[in-house]
Design a protein around this motif. Sequence first.
Motif, PDB file in Angstrom:
ATOM      1  N   SER A  14       0.839  -1.216   0.000  1.00 55.13           N
ATOM      2  CA  SER A  14       0.000   0.000   0.000  1.00 55.13           C
ATOM      3  C   SER A  14       0.867   1.256   0.000  1.00 55.13           C
ATOM      4  N   PHE A  18       0.798   4.143  -2.932  1.00 58.37           N
ATOM      5  CA  PHE A  18       0.591   5.567  -2.668  1.00 58.37           C
ATOM      6  C   PHE A  18       1.800   6.391  -3.106  1.00 58.37           C
ATOM      7  N   VAL A  21       1.602   6.635  -7.059  1.00 57.19           N
ATOM      8  CA  VAL A  21       0.540   7.483  -7.603  1.00 57.19           C
ATOM      9  C   VAL A  21       0.686   8.939  -7.161  1.00 57.19           C
ATOM     10  N   ILE A  22       0.919   9.160  -5.882  1.00 64.68           N
ATOM     11  CA  ILE A  22       1.096  10.534  -5.399  1.00 64.68           C
ATOM     12  C   ILE A  22       2.436  11.073  -5.880  1.00 64.68           C
ATOM     13  N   VAL A  84      -5.981  11.822 -10.335  1.00 63.71           N
ATOM     14  CA  VAL A  84      -5.747  10.567  -9.614  1.00 63.71           C
ATOM     15  C   VAL A  84      -4.735  10.767  -8.492  1.00 63.71           C
ATOM     16  N   SER A  85      -3.704  11.563  -8.709  1.00 69.79           N
ATOM     17  CA  SER A  85      -2.726  11.830  -7.640  1.00 69.79           C
ATOM     18  C   SER A  85      -3.380  12.592  -6.500  1.00 69.79           C
ATOM     19  N   PHE A  88      -5.583  10.347  -4.449  1.00 68.71           N
ATOM     20  CA  PHE A  88      -4.830   9.469  -3.572  1.00 68.71           C
ATOM     21  C   PHE A  88      -4.316  10.195  -2.331  1.00 68.71           C
ATOM     22  N   TYR A  91      -7.305   9.753  -0.247  1.00 67.76           N
ATOM     23  CA  TYR A  91      -7.442   8.341   0.136  1.00 67.76           C
ATOM     24  C   TYR A  91      -6.487   7.982   1.265  1.00 67.76           C
ATOM     25  N   PHE A  92      -5.235   8.401   1.106  1.00 65.65           N
ATOM     26  CA  PHE A  92      -4.202   8.032   2.065  1.00 65.65           C
ATOM     27  C   PHE A  92      -4.546   8.550   3.456  1.00 65.65           C
ATOM     28  N   ALA A 115     -14.473   9.073  -3.518  1.00 67.18           N
ATOM     29  CA  ALA A 115     -13.906   9.093  -4.873  1.00 67.18           C
ATOM     30  C   ALA A 115     -14.998   9.359  -5.903  1.00 67.18           C
TER      31      ALA A 115
END
Length: 187
Positions: A14, A18, A21-22, A84-85, A88, A91-92, A115
């Motif tokens: 995970s 992250f 993507v980030i 998307v970044s 995330f 999300y994180f 999302a």
Amino acid sequence: MASPGVSGTAQFVSNMLFLAVIGVGAEWVLGPRWWLAGYAVGGVAGQATGYWLEPPGGGTSVAVLGVAALLAVAVVLGERAPSVSLMFVGYFLAAITLGLLVNFGVAIVVIVAGAWCYQFARSRRPRRADLTLVGVAVLAAAVLIVAGDHHGWAFAAGLALGPLYRLAHRRRARAQGRDGRALGLAA
């Protein structure tokens, strides 16, 4: 502290997801030097507060949050980030916060619903959706700080780089403006 409910291979995978993507979106927006500054400041701040508040062990997750915070600052300053970044980033922090306070089942439901709402809002008002997501991330980090989790401090450390990034951002814009006028490209 390892992320609540996640350890071992799952935590490594995970964190790498992250980071990928980030990190890619942040490097595209910030450049490699600012990316590295966010990573280093988040990592050091997260580890230091980990030693202060709880058993240490933040590792990659706290460093990624430094980068995520600096990406959030760039978005507030008007930079365009890959959606998307930016998602995330939310999300994180949501996963860590809700995992700490409730459980990961709730975190997954909230993340999926969030999302969908973000993408729906971004199709209509992208800037407002991006700023709202950044606000939610900052709120989640504040909750983590109050809860005594070092992940919130890592995000706050990345945000603290904001004034320096803003100064560099303004200088770069002025330099580009001068270059454009010198070449007869600016109006």
